[in-house]
Design a protein around this motif. Structure first.
Motif, short mmCIF file in Angstrom:
data_model
loop_
_atom_site.label_atom_id
_atom_site.label_comp_id
_atom_site.label_asym_id
_atom_site.label_seq_id
_atom_site.Cartn_x
_atom_site.Cartn_y
_atom_site.Cartn_z
N GLN A 297 36.26 54.66 34.46
CA GLN A 297 37.41 53.81 34.76
C GLN A 297 37.17 52.90 35.96
OE1 GLN A 297 39.91 53.66 32.66
NE2 GLN A 297 39.05 55.32 31.43
N GLU A 298 36.07 53.15 36.68
CA GLU A 298 35.80 52.36 37.89
C GLU A 298 34.71 51.31 37.68
OE1 GLU A 298 37.71 52.69 40.48
OE2 GLU A 298 38.79 54.36 39.53
N GLU A 299 33.74 51.59 36.81
CA GLU A 299 32.62 50.67 36.71
C GLU A 299 31.98 50.69 35.32
OE1 GLU A 299 30.14 52.06 39.88
OE2 GLU A 299 29.28 53.68 38.67
N ASP B 259 31.82 46.67 38.90
CA ASP B 259 33.17 47.19 38.69
C ASP B 259 33.84 46.35 37.61
OD1 ASP B 259 34.16 44.84 39.94
OD2 ASP B 259 34.30 45.82 41.90
N ALA C 4 41.32 50.17 33.29
CA ALA C 4 41.28 49.45 34.56
C ALA C 4 42.10 48.17 34.47
CB ALA C 4 39.84 49.14 34.93
#
Length: 292
Positions: free
Chosen positions: A183-185, A222, A250
């Motif tokens: 979910q971050e990158e 990201d 995201a």
């Protein structure tokens, strides 16, 4: 073994694999096994890499009849006894340019080669996809396989269609290849490092490159940076070690999610004409939708 051996094949390490007769019980790395199946060679078993799990990754297996092909496992589950349990008379592995058998511990690979002939096909970035496909075709022919009728024509037609989709688009859609990491990158592919992506570029597809920096094959970005690349089409890694793109929540990626068409992409592609044709058709479909 003498020079009168009934079967031999020079692999991409420059080593000659030899046997008294044509091998009929082939154990293969999953990518190699699925490719050989497209030439009519049914492997008796397949094995995965450290990215794989206890079950075969369906993104990599193509049309392999998994009900009759034994999956040996992957990673730490692989030892010589496990690999040899189906009594293979040939192992077909892949490498990424250094001759090392991908997916196998070097010590395991060494002991495996002491027990059974091994052929290694180089699928690394220094090779063109056409050359990789040619090598698999040569190996398949030596094992008694043959290409599917009209497969070459199917591939030529897919190439023409993709080139035409690029030519007729009002604006050439931007294509980004990535592997969601969470979910971050994400990992954004550097197109010049992937033989299959280089084919797309040769056919006129506008592939988006991530910023220069760390990472030879992938750039870690990201989701805000991924969205800033403004893709019209996303080639999304569908292997089991990648997070499904439609599960990425995201907020920074949301505009790209709404706008971009998504094409399923296996970065370890099957190297048969029909498999490559199927991928090119999917890309052409997406380009036509994005440019329409």
């Amino acid at each position: 073994m003498t020079e009168q051996s009934a079967w031999s094949f020079a692999d991409d390490r420059g080593r000659l694999a030899v046997a008294d007769r044509r091998p009929s019980r082939v154990l293969a790395y999953v990518q190699a096994g699925a490719t050989l199946w497209d030439y009519g060679i049914r492997p008796e078993g397949i094995f995965g890499s450290g990215h794989d799990g206890a079950e075969p990754d369906r993104a990599k297996t193509g049309t392999l009849p998994l009900e009759s092909v034994d999956y040996r496992g992957a990673g730490d589950d692989l030892d010589v006894d496990t690999l040899l349990r189906g009594r293979p008379d040939l192992v077909v592995a892949v490498s990424y340019g250094h001759g090392q058998l991908y997916g196998l511990d070097p010590d395991t690979a060494k002991h495996l080669e002491e027990s059974v002939p091994v052929v290694v096909i180089d699928v690394g970035q220094a090779r063109t996809l056409d050359r990789v496909a040619e090598r698999f075709a040569e190996l398949a022919r030596s094992l008694g396989g043959a290409p599917v009728a009209d497969a070459a024509d199917e591939l030529h037609a897919a190439r023409r269609r993709l080139r035409e989709a690029v030519r007729t688009a009002p604006v050439n859609p931007r294509v980004l290849a990535l592997s969601p990491a969470g979910q971050e990158e994400a990992y954004a592919a550097r197109p010049q490092m992937w033989p299959e992506l280089r084919v797309l570029a040769e056919l006129g597809v506008a592939l988006v490159s991530p910023p220069d920096g760390a990472g030879v094959n992938w750039a870690t970005v990201d989701w805000e940076a991924a969205a800033a690349l403004e893709p019209d089409v996303v080639l999304a890694d569908i292997r089991s070690n990648a997070v499904p793109l439609d599960e990425v929540a995201a907020p920074a990626w949301e505009p790209a999610r709404r706008h971009a068409r998504t094409v399923p992409w296996n970065p370890e592609p099957l190297c048969s004409p029909q498999a490559h044709a199927r991928f090119l058709v999917l890309v052409a479909d997406a380009l036509e939708e994005a440019g329409g």
